[in-house]
Design a protein around this motif. Structure first.
Motif, PDB file in Angstrom:
ATOM      1  N   PRO A  34       0.855  -1.200  -0.017  1.00 36.79           N
ATOM      2  CA  PRO A  34      -0.140  -0.240  -0.214  1.00 36.79           C
ATOM      3  C   PRO A  34       1.107   0.893  -0.101  1.00 36.79           C
ATOM      4  N   VAL A  35       2.459   0.780   0.569  1.00 38.67           N
ATOM      5  CA  VAL A  35       2.478   2.628   0.568  1.00 38.67           C
ATOM      6  C   VAL A  35       3.721   2.875  -0.983  1.00 38.67           C
TER       7      VAL A  35
ATOM      8  N   GLN B 195       0.987   7.305  -6.584  1.00 36.56           N
ATOM      9  CA  GLN B 195      -0.119   7.806  -6.487  1.00 36.56           C
ATOM     10  C   GLN B 195      -0.385   9.492  -6.743  1.00 36.56           C
ATOM     11  N   ALA B 196       1.178  10.032  -6.836  1.00 40.07           N
ATOM     12  CA  ALA B 196       1.874  11.031  -6.429  1.00 40.07           C
ATOM     13  C   ALA B 196       2.545  11.920  -7.839  1.00 40.07           C
TER      14      ALA B 196
ATOM     15  N   GLY C  76       7.836   4.766  -5.874  1.00 40.22           N
ATOM     16  CA  GLY C  76       7.198   3.801  -5.363  1.00 40.22           C
ATOM     17  C   GLY C  76       7.433   2.165  -6.699  1.00 40.22           C
TER      18      GLY C  76
ATOM     19  N   TYR D   3       2.073   1.328  -3.389  1.00 39.58           N
ATOM     20  CA  TYR D   3       0.473   2.163  -4.523  1.00 39.58           C
ATOM     21  C   TYR D   3       0.379   4.004  -3.892  1.00 39.58           C
ATOM     22  N   THR D   4       0.308   4.071  -3.290  1.00 36.69           N
ATOM     23  CA  THR D   4       0.259   5.601  -2.272  1.00 36.69           C
ATOM     24  C   THR D   4       1.980   6.482  -3.553  1.00 36.69           C
ATOM     25  N   LEU D   5       2.488   6.234  -3.371  1.00 36.51           N
ATOM     26  CA  LEU D   5       3.716   6.489  -3.602  1.00 36.51           C
ATOM     27  C   LEU D   5       3.339   6.959  -5.530  1.00 36.51           C
TER      28      LEU D   5
END
Length: 150
Positions: A98-99, A105-106, A114, A101-103
């Motif tokens: 999930p980390v 999305q930046a 990411g 995935y969040t990276l």
């Protein structure tokens, strides 16, 4: 702890450590080292820089350093062929996805980080779930026998 997760006395150490197990330990150690480096950076910038909230920056840095203990201990356990170490290593990889995935999305330089984190996490998961790794750690399957590579 159940008998199913205890390594057999002779089987795991009778064979040489598989390269997959060493690679999984290296990836876990890499993640732990990256967490320590990130924590130290956040901590130093929180103390010497001009953050909005110094206490929050220091707490974040210390938290990252403490979180690094999980993959570092798992890496050491994997190198020593301890059956318990696969659980923390798997948890670390599952938490990394999930980390990553969040990276991804930046809209910044975090995207390559990411991609790298996702690649490392997926590779480590594949290595940790490999039957040769399971056998080398002496983890018993559902039937009570050490899992065989098929």
């Amino acid at each position: 702890m159940s008998r199913e997760q205890n390594p057999t006395p002779d089987a795991p150490l009778a064979e040489p450590r598989p390269g997959r197990l060493t690679a999984a330990a290296a990836l876990a150690a890499l993640e732990g080292t990256a967490l320590v480096a990130g924590g130290v950076c956040v901590l130093v910038l929180g103390i010497t820089g001009d953050p909005d909230n110094r206490q929050q920056a220091v707490t974040g840095g210390v938290t990252l350093i403490v979180l690094a203990l999980l993959p570092l201990l798992a890496a050491r356990g994997l190198l020593l062929r301890r059956g318990w170490s696969r659980g923390p290593a798997l948890i670390t990889q599952i938490m990394a996805l999930p980390v990553a995935y969040t990276l991804l999305q930046a809209d910044s330089v975090a995207i390559p980080a990411g991609i790298a984190l996702a690649a490392v996490a997926v590779a480590a998961l594949v290595l940790l779930l490999n039957p040769a790794t399971t056998r080398a750690l002496g983890i018993r399957g559902p039937g009570g026998d050490v899992q065989d590579e098929k």
